[in-house]
Write a protein that holds these residues in place. Sequence first.
Motif, PDB file in Angstrom:
ATOM      1  N   LEU A 296       0.817  -1.219   0.000  1.00 64.25           N
ATOM      2  CA  LEU A 296       0.000   0.000   0.000  1.00 64.25           C
ATOM      3  C   LEU A 296       0.844   1.259   0.000  1.00 64.25           C
ATOM      4  CD1 LEU A 296      -2.948  -0.986   2.364  1.00 64.25           C
ATOM      5  CD2 LEU A 296      -2.832  -1.027  -0.132  1.00 64.25           C
ATOM      6  N   TRP A 340      -3.499  -2.862  -4.919  1.00 68.30           N
ATOM      7  CA  TRP A 340      -4.749  -2.838  -4.157  1.00 68.30           C
ATOM      8  C   TRP A 340      -5.454  -4.197  -4.220  1.00 68.30           C
ATOM      9  CZ3 TRP A 340      -7.179  -0.188  -0.571  1.00 68.30           C
ATOM     10  CH2 TRP A 340      -8.553  -0.341  -0.414  1.00 68.30           C
ATOM     11  N   VAL A 434      -8.833  -4.431  -2.570  1.00 67.96           N
ATOM     12  CA  VAL A 434      -8.289  -3.611  -2.118  1.00 67.96           C
ATOM     13  C   VAL A 434      -8.173  -3.630  -2.667  1.00 67.96           C
ATOM     14  CG1 VAL A 434      -8.092  -1.876  -2.264  1.00 67.96           C
ATOM     15  CG2 VAL A 434      -7.469  -3.054  -3.021  1.00 67.96           C
ATOM     16  N   PRO A 440     -11.277   2.619  -5.867  1.00 66.23           N
ATOM     17  CA  PRO A 440     -10.006   2.359  -6.384  1.00 66.23           C
ATOM     18  C   PRO A 440     -10.169   1.752  -7.746  1.00 66.23           C
ATOM     19  CG  PRO A 440     -10.087   1.820  -4.103  1.00 66.23           C
ATOM     20  CD  PRO A 440     -11.441   2.256  -4.519  1.00 66.23           C
TER      21      PRO A 440
END
Length: 446
Positions: A296, A340, A434, A440
């Motif tokens: 990240l 992600w 993620v 995102p």
Amino acid sequence: MSSPPAAPSRTPAPRRRPAWAGRNYTLLTGAAVVTNLGSHGALIAAAFAVMEAGGSGSDVGLVAAARTLPLVLFLLIGGALADRLPRHHVMVAANALNCLSQAAFALLVLTGDPQLWQMMLLTALCGTGTAFFNPAAEGMLLSTVSGEHANRAFALFRMAMNGAGIGGAALGGAMIAAIGPGWVLAVDAAAFAVAAALRAFLDVGHVPDRAPGGGLLADLREGWVEFKTRPWLWSIVLQFSVVVAVVGAAEAVYGPLVARDQLGGPAPWGLALGFFGAGTIVGAVLMMVWKPRRLLLVGTLCVFPLALPSAGLAVPLPVWGLCLVMLVSGLAIEVFGVNWMTTMHQEIPEDKFSRVSAYDWFGSVSMLPLATALAGPAESAFGRTEALWGCAALVVLATALVLLIPDVRHMTRREPKHHGSLPPTPGPTPAAAVPDSAAPSPAVAP
């Protein structure tokens, strides 16, 4: 007595795909390519259909908003259903709705005088299908890839998806000019039908049976608990609620206006968008071989370049300079997107993939309709240049704030200890502890 001739040795047939790219992964990637080829051209076709029917720029915006609003309304419900029902059933049903709505839109354009409310209604139905599709598709993709190959698999998937999007937009534009927007919408409907057929063959035998739950609201609450107890997750989704909103406003509203007034017309802006798409492909190729340890931290640092297009439009840069910053920003967002998805795959339990993905999508797109609606008033109040500098500043500020979260700085890639078709069981998040897109950055295509 002579011995019988030896049987000819059999050489193994060469593999046509990597060992990690199993049946489900191949079907998901092929279906995503098909739908991206159709849908990117259809987005352009819908705008031209509105204009050919006598609609204004505001009418084009209303039809676009009709597609976005169902995402905000139905994403969370779609995520809960996708974790409760077989995900491929949800995906096929959503594709069927997309197919029918786009076919009706095409028929309306080809045979009659479409009214604005009719186009808005059909576009809203298509957006509803997307709202149910996206969480199911992202959950299905995450559950298909083994941990050791996740980085490469997600990068290849996104490269295929983005490449198809670039080709679909170019092909759609040429087809609109040659045969009109109605036929492009019809091609999109056919693409959804083909994709639904491919996704119907997905094998969900590896997915464990869901334990009986307490109902849809209980599922949503469980997904919310999973979401809010992970600081890295909710902080980045909050960041992207700002980033997606201001970047979307800059590219959908200010970019065409700057191109018209200061760059010589729409062609330079189309070229710049093409360079952004090329950048995403370069980024995907890079992520097939690069596996950063701080997932990240590296991904978040790569969000800062998303301020460059707004700044470039504010100057404005010459066309070659604008193309360069769009290339860099496309590469950067793809690095973020793969990191992600890899983090989500590593940290989120399989049975909650779709619900967490739905909160991710919901947070990321929730402010986009408001931002595009306010772009015009902001230009009138502050001036176009000032509004664009404001967009760039908000991207930098939101991204800098996320770096204050320890989990974001310290999230570390965990290499799996075993091989298998399922991801390893997630443990506690590191250091205290993620999807893409387009998001995102959206991970999957409808």
